[in-house]
Motif scaffolding. Structure first.
Motif, mmCIF file in Angstrom:
data_model
loop_
_atom_site.group_PDB
_atom_site.id
_atom_site.type_symbol
_atom_site.label_atom_id
_atom_site.label_comp_id
_atom_site.label_asym_id
_atom_site.label_seq_id
_atom_site.Cartn_x
_atom_site.Cartn_y
_atom_site.Cartn_z
ATOM 1 N N VAL A 16 36.532 21.704 44.002
ATOM 2 C CA VAL A 16 36.132 21.961 42.623
ATOM 3 C C VAL A 16 36.265 23.463 42.371
ATOM 4 O O VAL A 16 35.858 24.275 43.205
ATOM 5 C CB VAL A 16 34.679 21.516 42.373
ATOM 6 C CG1 VAL A 16 34.172 22.033 41.026
ATOM 7 C CG2 VAL A 16 34.576 19.996 42.420
ATOM 8 N N ILE A 17 36.850 23.817 41.242
ATOM 9 C CA ILE A 17 36.962 25.237 40.876
ATOM 10 C C ILE A 17 35.641 25.668 40.257
ATOM 11 O O ILE A 17 35.205 25.125 39.237
ATOM 12 C CB ILE A 17 38.107 25.472 39.871
ATOM 13 C CG1 ILE A 17 39.438 25.017 40.462
ATOM 14 C CG2 ILE A 17 38.180 26.953 39.480
ATOM 15 C CD1 ILE A 17 40.586 25.014 39.478
ATOM 16 N N THR A 18 34.972 26.626 40.884
ATOM 17 C CA THR A 18 33.693 27.107 40.353
ATOM 18 C C THR A 18 33.854 28.404 39.562
ATOM 19 O O THR A 18 33.119 28.648 38.613
ATOM 20 C CB THR A 18 32.682 27.341 41.496
ATOM 21 O OG1 THR A 18 33.188 28.326 42.394
ATOM 22 C CG2 THR A 18 32.432 26.053 42.265
ATOM 23 N N GLU A 19 34.803 29.256 39.948
ATOM 24 C CA GLU A 19 35.084 30.497 39.221
ATOM 25 C C GLU A 19 36.584 30.763 39.255
ATOM 26 O O GLU A 19 37.229 30.544 40.282
ATOM 27 C CB GLU A 19 34.369 31.701 39.857
ATOM 28 C CG GLU A 19 32.860 31.649 39.805
ATOM 29 C CD GLU A 19 32.247 32.897 40.440
ATOM 30 O OE1 GLU A 19 32.747 34.013 40.150
ATOM 31 O OE2 GLU A 19 31.308 32.735 41.230
ATOM 32 N N ILE A 20 37.123 31.274 38.122
ATOM 33 C CA ILE A 20 38.542 31.625 38.083
ATOM 34 C C ILE A 20 38.734 32.826 37.163
ATOM 35 O O ILE A 20 38.232 32.845 36.031
ATOM 36 C CB ILE A 20 39.406 30.431 37.621
ATOM 37 C CG1 ILE A 20 40.890 30.792 37.656
ATOM 38 C CG2 ILE A 20 38.981 29.922 36.269
ATOM 39 C CD1 ILE A 20 41.824 29.604 37.458
ATOM 40 N N GLU A 21 39.435 33.839 37.659
ATOM 41 C CA GLU A 21 39.746 35.038 36.893
ATOM 42 C C GLU A 21 41.107 35.554 37.348
ATOM 43 O O GLU A 21 41.209 36.335 38.295
ATOM 44 C CB GLU A 21 38.669 36.110 37.074
ATOM 45 C CG GLU A 21 38.896 37.362 36.224
ATOM 46 C CD GLU A 21 39.165 37.022 34.771
ATOM 47 O OE1 GLU A 21 40.311 37.258 34.322
ATOM 48 O OE2 GLU A 21 38.245 36.484 34.116
ATOM 49 N N PRO A 22 42.189 35.099 36.662
ATOM 50 C CA PRO A 22 43.542 35.467 37.082
ATOM 51 C C PRO A 22 43.783 36.971 37.137
ATOM 52 O O PRO A 22 44.483 37.451 38.034
ATOM 53 C CB PRO A 22 44.421 34.806 36.017
ATOM 54 C CG PRO A 22 43.596 33.667 35.502
ATOM 55 C CD PRO A 22 42.192 34.151 35.534
ATOM 56 N N SER A 23 43.230 37.709 36.185
ATOM 57 C CA SER A 23 43.482 39.150 36.153
ATOM 58 C C SER A 23 42.946 39.863 37.385
ATOM 59 O O SER A 23 43.402 40.957 37.740
ATOM 60 C CB SER A 23 42.863 39.768 34.893
ATOM 61 O OG SER A 23 41.450 39.612 34.898
ATOM 62 N N GLU A 24 41.967 39.234 38.052
ATOM 63 C CA GLU A 24 41.391 39.822 39.267
ATOM 64 C C GLU A 24 41.797 39.035 40.514
ATOM 65 O O GLU A 24 41.269 39.293 41.603
ATOM 66 C CB GLU A 24 39.868 39.852 39.152
ATOM 67 C CG GLU A 24 39.349 40.692 37.979
ATOM 68 C CD GLU A 24 37.839 40.653 37.867
ATOM 69 O OE1 GLU A 24 37.203 40.028 38.757
ATOM 70 O OE2 GLU A 24 37.294 41.218 36.912
ATOM 71 N N ASN A 25 42.726 38.088 40.336
ATOM 72 C CA ASN A 25 43.121 37.207 41.447
ATOM 73 C C ASN A 25 41.905 36.569 42.114
ATOM 74 O O ASN A 25 41.845 36.427 43.336
ATOM 75 C CB ASN A 25 43.945 37.974 42.493
ATOM 76 C CG ASN A 25 45.307 38.371 41.968
ATOM 77 O OD1 ASN A 25 45.929 37.627 41.212
ATOM 78 N ND2 ASN A 25 45.777 39.545 42.350
ATOM 79 N N ARG A 26 40.969 36.164 41.276
ATOM 80 C CA ARG A 26 39.709 35.611 41.789
ATOM 81 C C ARG A 26 39.672 34.104 41.561
ATOM 82 O O ARG A 26 39.701 33.632 40.426
ATOM 83 C CB ARG A 26 38.519 36.275 41.087
ATOM 84 C CG ARG A 26 37.145 35.771 41.549
ATOM 85 C CD ARG A 26 36.039 36.529 40.817
ATOM 86 N NE ARG A 26 34.727 36.061 41.168
ATOM 87 C CZ ARG A 26 34.061 36.405 42.250
ATOM 88 N NH1 ARG A 26 34.616 37.247 43.115
ATOM 89 N NH2 ARG A 26 32.851 35.949 42.482
ATOM 90 N N LEU A 27 39.606 33.357 42.666
ATOM 91 C CA LEU A 27 39.540 31.904 42.602
ATOM 92 C C LEU A 27 38.520 31.425 43.630
ATOM 93 O O LEU A 27 38.765 31.468 44.830
ATOM 94 C CB LEU A 27 40.914 31.288 42.881
ATOM 95 C CG LEU A 27 40.996 29.756 42.856
ATOM 96 C CD1 LEU A 27 40.653 29.221 41.468
ATOM 97 C CD2 LEU A 27 42.374 29.283 43.292
#
Length: 408
Positions: A153-164
């Protein structure tokens, strides 16, 4: 080459453009042609986020691919621009992941390595599972997860910070909830089911029946008295239990282990026979004798008349609770769950005992017999409550010498 790009005559850093693979040099660099008529180069590290041994696994001469312009090159011997295919692919992956996140969809990804604090997974981009979100149970060593493909399950996603940030625990919790609902719906009183000992407590043990735990109270662990549940059960072992009651609303399930075990009296006549000498422990003393446990859950009556050759007023004169003794079996009945025992049968009477026996023989008179009978009746009423022994078992040889046929 795409017709839509035929009129592109200017390329800027950051642009995503279509390029045609022209050649692959000895260093694995890919030379491509752009719609502007210029050439660019893709270094191997910018081809793919996936490891590869041969560039041809990723691209071949003649392929049209999307690339992003990283920077303009001053030395234009190998092209005017440095390009990246990997970053374009990553942008597409991030977009897909955001759509799945917004739609509440799960993803699957392989675990690539263990790092401090959790697991790294390959989702086309780097994803991270914190240790607290790996499993519903505590995991000490995560190495077994490497190479496994997990549903996440994806709990957090922030492409600009490469955070998954991902969770496998959330998948397990949902599965457990579904399993719990199904288990509670299907459980019925009287069923015999198999479960796993989840944890042991002072008052019993909790058994995992599939997403929900049921309690085996300490009194339902075994037919005999249980002081410590861990003497009978081990965490993680599978056992059969009988369902005593189910309360779906409170998610409360009462179970019994002893109900599926053979009773302590089952086959007793094959284990113990008349005239056997057996070891036992005095469990409790009563006015008319003592109850002696000779096997777990099996107690026999040692009548006061069978304790000693001499006359005694109470069993306490000879015995005490918890005392270990040897006794002789006078009678055994599985059907009636009755066991009659004797202590004096293992001892020879002393001359003093014989003399006392003669002196204590009851006289054959009406008044004495009447008073003794009333006392014996009181004992009989108490005994019928506490045991399955009949009047003869309890009164023993106290009736000897009485003439109950006398009349006025």
């Amino acid at each position: 080459m795409s017709e839509a790009m035929d009129f592109v005559d200017e390329v800027n850093v950051g642009d995503t453009v279509i390029a045609e693979v022209l050649t692959i040099d000895d260093d694995g660099q890919v030379i491509v042609g752009l719609q502007s008529g210029e050439e660019g180069v893709i270094h191997p590290r910018e081809l793919s986020s996936q490891p590869f041994e041969d560039v041809n696994e990723i691209v071949k001469v003649g392929d049209e691919i999307e690339v992003v312009v990283i920077k303009e090159v001053q030395d234009k011997e190998q092209g005017s621009y440095q390009l990246s295919k990997k970053r374009v692919d990553a942008q597409k992956v991030w977009k897909e992941l955001e759509e799945k996140f917004n739609n509440g969809e799960t993803i699957e990804a392989p675990v690539t390595r263990v790092v401090k604090g959790g697991l790294v997974v390959d989702c086309g981009v780097r994803g991270f599972i914190p240790a607290s979100l790996v499993d519903v149970n505590y995991i000490e060593d995560f190495s077994a997860y490497v190479g496994q493909t997990l549903e996440l399950v994806i709990t957090e996603i922030e492409p600009s910070e490469n955070r998954l940030i991902l969770s496998h625990k959330a998948i397990q919790e949902k599965e457990l909830e579904n399993q719990k609902a199904e288990t509670l719906e299907n459980l019925e009183e009287g069923q015999v089911v198999t479960g796993k000992v989840a944890r042991i407590v002072d008052f019993g043990a909790f058994i995992d029946l599939g997403g929900v735990d049921g309690l085996v109270h300490i009194s339902e662990i075994a037919h005999e008295h249980v002081d410590n549940p861990s003497d009978y059960l081990t965490a993680g072992e599978e056992i059969e239990v009988k369902v005593l009651s189910v309360d779906p609303e409170k998610e409360r399930i009462s179970l019994s282990r002893k109900e599926v075990l053979a009773g302590p009296w089952d086959g007793i006549e094959e284990k113990i026979t008349k005239d056997d000498v057996v070891d036992g422990k005095v469990k409790r003393l009563v006015d008319f004798g003592a109850f002696v446990e000779v096997l777990p859950g099996v107690e026999g009556l040692l009548h006061i008349s069978q304790i000693a050759h001499r006359h005694i007023n109470t069993p306490h004169e000879v015995l005490e609770a918890g005392q270990e003794i040897q006794v002789k079996v006078l009678e055994v009945s599985e059907a009636e769950e009755r066991l009659s025992l004797s202590l004096k049968a293992l001892e020879e009477p002393t001359p003093e005992d014989k003399a006392n026996q003669n002196n204590n023989k009851p006289k054959n008179n009406q008044r004495g017999g009447g008073n003794r009978s009333r006392s014996q009746n009181r004992q009989t009423q108490e005994t019928e409550i506490e045991s399955s022994f009949n009047i003869g078992d309890i009164l023993g040889d106290q009736l000897s010498g009485l003439n109950l046929d006398d009349s006025e």
